[in-house]
Scaffold this motif. Sequence first.
Motif, mmCIF file in Angstrom:
data_model
loop_
_atom_site.group_PDB
_atom_site.id
_atom_site.type_symbol
_atom_site.label_atom_id
_atom_site.label_comp_id
_atom_site.label_asym_id
_atom_site.label_seq_id
_atom_site.Cartn_x
_atom_site.Cartn_y
_atom_site.Cartn_z
ATOM 1 N N THR A 45 0.823 -1.203 0.000
ATOM 2 C CA THR A 45 0.000 0.000 0.000
ATOM 3 C C THR A 45 0.860 1.257 0.000
ATOM 4 O OG1 THR A 45 -1.873 -1.073 1.085
ATOM 5 C CG2 THR A 45 -1.710 1.313 1.322
ATOM 6 N N ALA A 46 1.922 1.240 0.796
ATOM 7 C CA ALA A 46 2.824 2.394 0.838
ATOM 8 C C ALA A 46 3.505 2.619 -0.510
ATOM 9 C CB ALA A 46 3.863 2.194 1.935
ATOM 10 N N GLY A 47 3.799 1.529 -1.218
ATOM 11 C CA GLY A 47 4.502 1.647 -2.488
ATOM 12 C C GLY A 47 3.620 1.926 -3.683
ATOM 13 N N THR A 48 2.317 1.707 -3.535
ATOM 14 C CA THR A 48 1.417 1.877 -4.680
ATOM 15 C C THR A 48 0.289 2.881 -4.431
ATOM 16 O OG1 THR A 48 -0.068 0.093 -3.951
ATOM 17 C CG2 THR A 48 1.814 -0.529 -5.359
ATOM 18 N N GLY A 49 -0.025 3.128 -3.163
ATOM 19 C CA GLY A 49 -1.162 3.984 -2.851
ATOM 20 C C GLY A 49 -2.500 3.298 -3.068
ATOM 21 N N GLU A 50 -2.475 1.964 -3.207
ATOM 22 C CA GLU A 50 -3.694 1.214 -3.477
ATOM 23 C C GLU A 50 -3.984 0.216 -2.351
ATOM 24 O OE1 GLU A 50 -5.419 2.192 -5.871
ATOM 25 O OE2 GLU A 50 -4.042 3.123 -7.304
ATOM 26 N N VAL A 51 -5.200 -0.328 -2.356
ATOM 27 C CA VAL A 51 -5.589 -1.328 -1.379
ATOM 28 C C VAL A 51 -4.912 -2.657 -1.717
ATOM 29 C CG1 VAL A 51 -7.497 -2.556 -0.295
ATOM 30 C CG2 VAL A 51 -7.817 -0.214 -1.083
ATOM 31 N N ALA A 52 -4.275 -3.266 -0.723
ATOM 32 C CA ALA A 52 -3.595 -4.547 -0.913
ATOM 33 C C ALA A 52 -4.302 -5.628 -0.112
ATOM 34 C CB ALA A 52 -2.131 -4.443 -0.483
ATOM 35 N N TYR A 53 -4.307 -6.835 -0.647
ATOM 36 C CA TYR A 53 -5.018 -7.956 -0.026
ATOM 37 C C TYR A 53 -4.168 -9.215 -0.012
ATOM 38 C CZ TYR A 53 -9.210 -5.177 -1.166
ATOM 39 O OH TYR A 53 -10.137 -4.186 -1.273
ATOM 40 N N SER A 54 -4.523 -10.101 0.896
ATOM 41 C CA SER A 54 -4.056 -11.482 0.828
ATOM 42 C C SER A 54 -5.288 -12.369 0.839
ATOM 43 C CB SER A 54 -3.147 -11.829 2.006
ATOM 44 O OG SER A 54 -2.683 -13.165 1.893
ATOM 45 N N ALA A 55 -5.278 -13.403 -0.011
ATOM 46 C CA ALA A 55 -6.428 -14.290 -0.134
ATOM 47 C C ALA A 55 -5.966 -15.730 -0.251
ATOM 48 C CB ALA A 55 -7.265 -13.912 -1.357
ATOM 49 N N MET A 72 -17.627 -3.504 -12.681
ATOM 50 C CA MET A 72 -17.201 -2.617 -13.751
ATOM 51 C C MET A 72 -16.183 -1.601 -13.232
ATOM 52 S SD MET A 72 -18.650 -3.536 -16.578
ATOM 53 C CE MET A 72 -18.478 -2.079 -17.621
ATOM 54 N N ASN A 73 -15.213 -1.286 -14.108
ATOM 55 C CA ASN A 73 -14.202 -0.259 -13.857
ATOM 56 C C ASN A 73 -13.250 -0.612 -12.722
ATOM 57 O OD1 ASN A 73 -13.025 2.239 -14.679
ATOM 58 N ND2 ASN A 73 -13.872 3.216 -12.841
ATOM 59 N N TYR A 74 -13.133 -1.907 -12.392
ATOM 60 C CA TYR A 74 -12.163 -2.317 -11.373
ATOM 61 C C TYR A 74 -11.194 -3.335 -11.948
ATOM 62 C CZ TYR A 74 -13.673 0.198 -7.257
ATOM 63 O OH TYR A 74 -13.925 1.189 -6.350
ATOM 64 N N ARG A 75 -9.949 -3.191 -11.524
ATOM 65 C CA ARG A 75 -8.849 -4.026 -12.001
ATOM 66 C C ARG A 75 -8.114 -4.622 -10.816
ATOM 67 N NH1 ARG A 75 -5.863 -0.156 -14.699
ATOM 68 N NH2 ARG A 75 -6.565 -0.859 -16.764
ATOM 69 N N GLY A 76 -7.666 -5.856 -10.969
ATOM 70 C CA GLY A 76 -6.835 -6.497 -9.952
ATOM 71 C C GLY A 76 -5.553 -7.031 -10.563
ATOM 72 N N ILE A 77 -4.480 -6.976 -9.795
ATOM 73 C CA ILE A 77 -3.187 -7.548 -10.192
ATOM 74 C C ILE A 77 -2.701 -8.362 -9.011
ATOM 75 C CG2 ILE A 77 -0.808 -7.055 -10.917
ATOM 76 C CD1 ILE A 77 -1.858 -4.390 -12.056
ATOM 77 N N GLY A 90 -1.236 -18.772 -0.853
ATOM 78 C CA GLY A 90 -2.363 -18.002 -1.360
ATOM 79 C C GLY A 90 -1.864 -16.990 -2.360
ATOM 80 N N ALA A 91 -2.389 -15.772 -2.265
ATOM 81 C CA ALA A 91 -2.009 -14.719 -3.198
ATOM 82 C C ALA A 91 -1.930 -13.388 -2.491
ATOM 83 C CB ALA A 91 -3.008 -14.640 -4.349
ATOM 84 N N MET A 92 -1.116 -12.507 -3.058
ATOM 85 C CA MET A 92 -1.050 -11.109 -2.635
ATOM 86 C C MET A 92 -1.489 -10.278 -3.838
ATOM 87 S SD MET A 92 2.271 -8.978 -1.261
ATOM 88 C CE MET A 92 2.441 -10.034 0.183
ATOM 89 N N SER A 93 -2.402 -9.335 -3.613
ATOM 90 C CA SER A 93 -2.964 -8.621 -4.749
ATOM 91 C C SER A 93 -3.262 -7.174 -4.429
ATOM 92 C CB SER A 93 -4.258 -9.306 -5.210
ATOM 93 O OG SER A 93 -5.253 -9.201 -4.210
ATOM 94 N N VAL A 94 -3.509 -6.437 -5.485
ATOM 95 C CA VAL A 94 -3.987 -5.061 -5.402
ATOM 96 C C VAL A 94 -5.256 -4.974 -6.234
ATOM 97 C CG1 VAL A 94 -3.577 -2.743 -6.295
ATOM 98 C CG2 VAL A 94 -1.835 -3.855 -4.904
ATOM 99 N N THR A 95 -6.282 -4.334 -5.706
ATOM 100 C CA THR A 95 -7.514 -4.076 -6.445
ATOM 101 C C THR A 95 -7.753 -2.582 -6.453
ATOM 102 O OG1 THR A 95 -8.462 -6.210 -5.814
ATOM 103 C CG2 THR A 95 -9.989 -4.509 -6.556
ATOM 104 N N MET A 96 -8.086 -2.035 -7.628
ATOM 105 C CA MET A 96 -8.164 -0.581 -7.741
ATOM 106 C C MET A 96 -9.099 -0.176 -8.869
ATOM 107 S SD MET A 96 -4.395 -0.318 -9.416
ATOM 108 C CE MET A 96 -4.005 -1.335 -10.839
#
Length: 261
Positions: free
Chosen positions: A105-115, A208-213, A226-232
């Motif tokens: 989050t600090a490096g991207t300014g986006e919400v980060a998740y683990s799933a 709609m209009n949401y992307r995840g990496i 699991g996975a580590m991701s960003v959704t924005m």
Amino acid sequence: MPPPPYNAPQDMERRDWIAGLEKGLHLIEAFDAEHSRLTASQAAQRCGMTRTATRRYLLTLVHTGHVTTDGKLFWLTPRVMRLGQAYLESARLPRAVQPYLQRVTAGTGEVAYSAVLDHDELVYIARSGTQRHLNTGYMLGSRVQPHLTAAGMVILAALGPGFWEPWLAAQTLRPFTSHTVLDKQQLQQNLVQARLQGWAISEQQLEMNYRGIAVPLWDHNDELLGAMSVTMPMNNETSELAVKRILPVLQDTARSARPLL
């Protein structure tokens, strides 16, 4: 091929099996957004039990405070949330991964998740977000079909075709947006691509209009966690620019976390 997720069902001796506990938990899981209030007959039908037995289980759950009733309909109480909260507070992974999500989050300014993958569903177990995003995105405990998210796709990809081919064959795919991929052959191609490149991107599959990496999350024994991701929001940022901005942070953070997980 890596082993299945840690929460895969395990064989057990029949003498150790407590049928009542299994049925009680199954009954709790019968309630969802589309079935928030059920009669004993409706719950019995959803669980494959007799109405008489189901009513006894429901009344027991009323007694323990996990269910309430008006005499005809039954519904869950907030006490059920203790079950999920117990996992979040006691399991090692959500606590161990939290500082790394904060780094993303600090490096991207986006919400980060683990799933993690739980049978046929992806479950979000940890998140970190900036103040402007605290009220958006997935909540802890949110469950979605894995092929609708970058996190789910990267987990399926890491598990390999021996896992995802029978998994896909058993799925019923339904649209959530006009962009949702419903062709199983196309999904397999996307999984092959994600496996080859070691990361996944998902755009407008669930909303709609949401992307995840996402990138896979491995432990120090090379086991898939699991996975580590960003959704924005996609806004006007192209896929290429989003990947260039987000992916290196995810990959570097996942590599840093690996020896300590």
